[in-house]
Enzyme design. Structure first.
Site, PDB file in Angstrom:
ATOM      1  N   GLY A  13       0.724  -1.432  -0.019  1.00 50.40           N
ATOM      2  CA  GLY A  13       0.004  -0.159   0.231  1.00 50.40           C
ATOM      3  C   GLY A  13       0.709   1.180  -0.081  1.00 50.40           C
ATOM      4  CB  SER A  14       4.335   2.164  -0.617  1.00 48.43           C
ATOM      5  OG  SER A  14       4.520   1.912  -1.935  1.00 48.43           O
ATOM      6  CG  LEU A  93     -10.385  -4.948 -11.904  1.00 50.91           C
ATOM      7  CD1 LEU A  93     -10.186  -3.420 -12.113  1.00 50.91           C
ATOM      8  CD2 LEU A  93     -11.195  -4.913 -10.518  1.00 50.91           C
ATOM      9  CG  ASN A 107      -2.820  -0.450 -12.675  1.00 50.73           C
ATOM     10  OD1 ASN A 107      -2.558  -0.547 -11.368  1.00 50.73           O
ATOM     11  ND2 ASN A 107      -1.901  -1.181 -13.592  1.00 50.73           N
ATOM     12  CG  HIS A 109       2.794  -1.630 -15.241  1.00 50.84           C
ATOM     13  ND1 HIS A 109       2.436  -2.812 -14.801  1.00 50.84           N
ATOM     14  CD2 HIS A 109       3.819  -1.820 -16.190  1.00 50.84           C
ATOM     15  CE1 HIS A 109       3.404  -3.621 -15.412  1.00 50.84           C
ATOM     16  NE2 HIS A 109       4.156  -3.139 -16.331  1.00 50.84           N
ATOM     17  CG  ASP A 141      -7.716  -1.251 -22.278  1.00 50.23           C
ATOM     18  OD1 ASP A 141      -7.103  -2.165 -21.523  1.00 50.23           O
ATOM     19  OD2 ASP A 141      -7.478  -0.661 -23.249  1.00 50.23           O
ATOM     20  CD  GLU A 142     -13.545  -5.542 -21.972  1.00 50.37           C
ATOM     21  OE1 GLU A 142     -13.605  -6.690 -22.306  1.00 50.37           O
ATOM     22  OE2 GLU A 142     -14.493  -4.724 -22.149  1.00 50.37           O
ATOM     23  CG  ASP A 145      -0.236  -3.842 -16.951  1.00 47.38           C
ATOM     24  OD1 ASP A 145      -1.239  -3.426 -16.054  1.00 47.38           O
ATOM     25  OD2 ASP A 145       0.465  -4.716 -16.717  1.00 47.38           O
ATOM     26  CD  GLU A 174       5.458   2.229  -8.958  1.00 49.97           C
ATOM     27  OE1 GLU A 174       4.539   2.039  -8.120  1.00 49.97           O
ATOM     28  OE2 GLU A 174       6.380   1.221  -9.043  1.00 49.97           O
TER      29      GLU A 174
HETATM   30  C1  GRF Z   1       3.950  -0.874  -7.386  1.00 50.79           C
HETATM   31  O1  GRF Z   1       5.037  -1.301  -7.901  1.00 50.79           O
HETATM   32  C2  GRF Z   1       2.937  -0.701  -8.426  1.00 50.79           C
HETATM   33  O2  GRF Z   1       3.242  -0.005  -9.825  1.00 50.79           O
HETATM   34  C3  GRF Z   1       2.337  -1.943  -8.886  1.00 50.79           C
HETATM   35  O3  GRF Z   1       2.220  -2.882  -7.633  1.00 50.79           O
HETATM   36  C4  GRF Z   1       3.089  -2.142  -6.894  1.00 50.79           C
HETATM   37  C5  GRF Z   1       2.254  -1.778  -5.485  1.00 50.79           C
HETATM   38  O4  GRF Z   1       3.006  -1.298  -4.628  1.00 50.79           O
HETATM   39  N1  GRF Z   1       1.068  -2.064  -9.492  1.00 50.79           N
HETATM   40  P1  GRF Z   1       2.372  -0.618  -3.209  1.00 50.79           P
HETATM   41  O5  GRF Z   1       1.439  -1.823  -2.677  1.00 50.79           O
HETATM   42  O6  GRF Z   1       1.519   0.495  -3.472  1.00 50.79           O
HETATM   43  O7  GRF Z   1       3.425  -0.352  -2.218  1.00 50.79           O
END
Ligand code: GRF
Length: 197
Positions: A13-14, A93, A107, A109, A141-142, A145, A174
């Protein structure tokens, strides 16, 4: 009125915490309406709870994909969510869910999409010997990524990089761009002709 976010997570959950910090610091004018985890042991769920946010556990184990997603959709609707943010949500999903919320699911990624979609994106980048990688915020989308890209950040891949070092360098970006992208979309700017949520 502030737009309402629904955050879906399964683990650490960072990214959620970075978004919640941006909101708490007044850098992001949104309300976190609900944080939903499909796993009871997700540290992100505990973090949401201890911040006094609406933290909801919806266990997914053993559930058929669309049946689960119908529960998820009900929880999201109950909380009047405008924008759904996947933040380390480790469950695919269903097409049904994605069609229910068109251009309303984001999302993050850990690669420069369309390079290295799917699992282990940082490892894929190292194995291919790319000199730059990064992260992408995109609509869901479907495909895998494959939705329209909203925001990206580039990081160098350094000589002798380990998976951990590269992942940490990407993760810092991120945390920055997810809030930025949410701000862009909820602030009313037009992105890719889709308007704002
Ligand atoms: C991140 O690297 C994100 O890009 C990917 O999953 C990881 C989640 O990390 N989709 P966190 O749980 O948000 O720390």
């Amino acid at each position: 009125m502030s737009k309402r976010l629904g955050i879906l997570l399964s683990g650490r959950g960072s990214n959620f915490i970075a978004i919640a910090d941006s909101v708490a610091a007044g850098r992001l004018d949104v309300e976190i309406a609900v944080v939903i985890s499909n796993r009871a042991d997700a540290p992100g769920l505990l973090a949401a709870h201890s911040r006094g946010l609406n933290a909801v556990l919806l266990p997914s184990r053993g559930m058929e994909r669309e049946a689960y997603d119908r529960q998820l959709a009900a929880e999201i609707r109950k909380n009047n969510v405008d924008l759904i943010c996947l933040a380390g949500y480790l469950r695919l999903l269903s097409p049904w869910f994605i069609r229910e919320f068109p251009m309303r699911i984001l999302n993050i990624h850990p690669s420069l999409l369309p390079a290295f979609p799917g699992l282990d994106a940082q490892r894929q980048a190292l194995e291919h010997g790319v000199k730059f990688s990064g992260c992408t915020v995109h609509y869901v989308d479907e495909g895998l990524d494959s939705g329209p890209i909203i925001q990206q950040a580039v990081v160098p891949v350094l000589e002798g990089d380990t998976l951990e070092a590269l992942s940490a360098r990407i993760l810092r970006e991120e945390h920055r761009i997810y809030s930025e992208a949410i701000g862009l979309l909820t602030g009313g700017k037009r992105i890719l002709g889709s308007g704002s949520v």
